[in-house]
Design an enzyme around this catalytic site. Structure first.
Site, PDB file in Angstrom:
ATOM      1  N   GLU A  99       0.815  -1.207   0.000  1.00  0.00           N
ATOM      2  CA  GLU A  99       0.000   0.000   0.000  1.00  0.00           C
ATOM      3  C   GLU A  99       0.850   1.259   0.000  1.00  0.00           C
ATOM      4  OE1 GLU A  99      -1.677  -1.558   3.935  1.00  0.00           O
ATOM      5  OE2 GLU A  99      -1.985   0.592   4.099  1.00  0.00           O
ATOM      6  N   CYS A 112       3.551   8.510   0.270  1.00  0.00           N
ATOM      7  CA  CYS A 112       4.163   7.655   1.278  1.00  0.00           C
ATOM      8  C   CYS A 112       4.239   6.251   0.703  1.00  0.00           C
ATOM      9  CB  CYS A 112       3.308   7.667   2.543  1.00  0.00           C
ATOM     10  SG  CYS A 112       3.826   6.473   3.797  1.00  0.00           S
ATOM     11  N   CYS A 119       6.870  -6.839   7.385  1.00  0.00           N
ATOM     12  CA  CYS A 119       7.980  -6.267   8.153  1.00  0.00           C
ATOM     13  C   CYS A 119       8.321  -7.241   9.276  1.00  0.00           C
ATOM     14  CB  CYS A 119       7.533  -4.929   8.750  1.00  0.00           C
ATOM     15  SG  CYS A 119       8.826  -4.054   9.663  1.00  0.00           S
ATOM     16  N   CYS A 123       7.069  -3.982  15.885  1.00  0.00           N
ATOM     17  CA  CYS A 123       6.581  -2.908  16.766  1.00  0.00           C
ATOM     18  C   CYS A 123       5.149  -3.229  17.198  1.00  0.00           C
ATOM     19  CB  CYS A 123       6.633  -1.560  16.060  1.00  0.00           C
ATOM     20  SG  CYS A 123       8.318  -1.098  15.602  1.00  0.00           S
ATOM     21  N   CYS A 126       1.899  -1.577  15.522  1.00  0.00           N
ATOM     22  CA  CYS A 126       1.897  -1.437  14.061  1.00  0.00           C
ATOM     23  C   CYS A 126       1.258  -2.640  13.378  1.00  0.00           C
ATOM     24  CB  CYS A 126       3.330  -1.261  13.577  1.00  0.00           C
ATOM     25  SG  CYS A 126       3.464  -1.085  11.796  1.00  0.00           S
ATOM     26  N   GLY A 166       7.091  -1.705   6.116  1.00  0.00           N
ATOM     27  CA  GLY A 166       8.468  -2.180   5.993  1.00  0.00           C
ATOM     28  C   GLY A 166       9.471  -1.297   6.695  1.00  0.00           C
ATOM     29  N   GLU A 167      10.650  -1.877   6.918  1.00  0.00           N
ATOM     30  CA  GLU A 167      11.753  -1.124   7.502  1.00  0.00           C
ATOM     31  C   GLU A 167      12.755  -0.848   6.370  1.00  0.00           C
ATOM     32  OE1 GLU A 167      12.821   0.559  10.152  1.00  0.00           O
ATOM     33  OE2 GLU A 167      14.662   0.745   8.988  1.00  0.00           O
ATOM     34  N   HIS A 223       9.598   6.899  19.909  1.00  0.00           N
ATOM     35  CA  HIS A 223       8.388   6.430  20.608  1.00  0.00           C
ATOM     36  C   HIS A 223       8.506   6.256  22.122  1.00  0.00           C
ATOM     37  CE1 HIS A 223       6.900   6.109  16.643  1.00  0.00           C
ATOM     38  NE2 HIS A 223       7.302   4.897  16.373  1.00  0.00           N
ATOM     39  N   CYS A 340      -0.723   2.426   9.242  1.00  0.00           N
ATOM     40  CA  CYS A 340       0.229   1.599   8.491  1.00  0.00           C
ATOM     41  C   CYS A 340      -0.232   0.157   8.386  1.00  0.00           C
ATOM     42  CB  CYS A 340       1.575   1.577   9.200  1.00  0.00           C
ATOM     43  SG  CYS A 340       2.250   3.189   9.451  1.00  0.00           S
TER      44      CYS A 340
END
Ligand code: SAH
Length: 351
Positions: A99, A112, A119, A123, A126, A166-167, A223, A340
């Site tokens: 996406e 974005c 991922c 986290c 997420c 994703g990272e 965070h 996300c």
């Protein structure tokens, strides 16, 4: 470095201009063909070889035989009635979906993009990480999210943020090629200063990226301002301490002259207290970081809640009193699957 598509052929859209020149020379083509081909792919952003009208049919057939052409196919588009934000779900050739989000701001249109399918960073708040990592995206697949959106909206994209699923630093080589091609004057030629890469904080890769001396903005998803709290929210905090992170941030600033942004998702009752704000200010001040506060977007798989508006404001005020430059992320597209990874996830669960 070169990438291959699923069919084992070289991914032509992930080749640099220099690589493309070599490949075409090897096919016995004249140098100007590389120029034409690169322009079709990265400036005119056509969807297939067949659209490249000034290339002889024979060449197009040769290309088809030697290389794979990556084009993402939109499978779902959602548009926010509140702010015009559009969310796109794209199908990749192997059946995976990713996406991307298109947002209109006063200073231009921003896209974005996702950098991986899924991922593995885990986290807690997420949605993108719930099914784990499938694979990293190829440079062409990152570029084409932007190309496809430019064509579908008919509008120029001026800013790119790598903050989707994703990272990005877990797909380092892919990311770097993508950034090079995105900012290349032969392609979309987006200014590096208009590109932001967001990371959960992979220290060695942050340092490596610093050495590339790009003029992009690096955003660190912090965070939490203590290791203990950060470990509750982000498994990666077990690998790198906040001190290691801030040292990497300092190094990044020294190498590139670019200030880091700290992203801080406010989770009600977890990291939104006065003491949290004071500690965050102490981390951000010496680095002169910009702090971007994000009211957490609750996902149904977890019971995290947003901070109350008053608390968010108080948090912001406290940072400002300490001289920190801070913004609250405007929540775009609240009425569509905003957070996300939520669109991809709901799509896969329906399917
Ligand atoms: N892996 C990268 C980039 C993708 S996430 C990173 O961690 O930075 C982009 C940002 O959105 C990160 O700051 C991430 O922590 C945050 N984010 C993810 N899910 C969220 C949610 N449900 N609510 C608020 N922020 C979220």
């Amino acid at each position: 470095m070169k990438w291959e598509n699923q069919d084992g052929k070289t991914d032509i859209k992930s080749l640099t201009f220099a690589q493309l020149q070599e490949e075409l020379a090897a096919l016995g083509e004249k140098p100007f063909r590389a120029q034409q081909l690169y322009q079709w792919m990265h400036e005119k952003m056509v969807r297939d070889y067949d659209d490249m009208s000034n290339l002889p049919r024979k060449l197009r057939e040769d290309l088809q035989g030697h290389f794979s052409y990556t084009s993402l196919r939109p499978v779902e588009v959602q548009e926010s009635r509140l702010d015009g934000t559009k969310k796109f779900l794209f199908a990749l050739e192997d059946g995976n979906v990713v996406e991307s989000v298109w947002m209109r701001y006063r200073h231009g249109n921003s896209v974005c993009i996702s950098s991986q399918v899924g991922c593995r960073m885990g986290c807690r708040f997420c949605a993108s990480t719930l099914g784990g990592l499938v694979r990293g995206l190829r440079p062409s697949e990152m570029l084409d999210q932007i190309y496809a959106i430019s064509l579908l909206t008919g509008e120029r994209v001026s800013n790119v943020v790598v903050m989707g699923t994703g990272e990005p630093l877990d797909n380092y080589d892919g990311l770097l090629r993508f950034l090079g091609m995105l900012t290349d004057e032969k392609g979309l030629h987006i200014s590096a200063r208009n590109v932001t890469v967001s990371t959960c904080g992979l220290v060695p890769e942050m340092r490596r990226l610093a050495q590339e001396k790009l003029q992009i903005t690096l955003a660190l998803s912090l965070h939490a301002a203590t290791n203990e709290k950060r470990r509750e929210l982000m498994p990666i905090a077990n690998r790198y301490t906040i001190q290691e992170l801030t040292e990497a941030c300092r190094y990044y600033f020294e190498q590139t002259g670019r200030r880091i942004t700290f992203e801080y998702s406010l989770v009600g009752g977890v990291n939104d207290g006065r003491e949290d704000a004071r500690r965050l200010a102490a981390l951000a001040a010496p680095l002169r970081c910009h702090v971007n506060l994000i009211p957490v977007n609750p996902i149904k798989e977890r019971d995290y809640v947003q901070s109350e508006t008053g608390r968010i404001q108080a948090f912001k005020n406290l940072l400002e009193k300490n001289g920190i430059n801070v913004t609250i992320r405007r929540e775009m597209g609240r009425d569509i699957d905003g957070a996300c990874g939520q669109l991809r996830r709901s799509y896969m669960q329906e399917g």
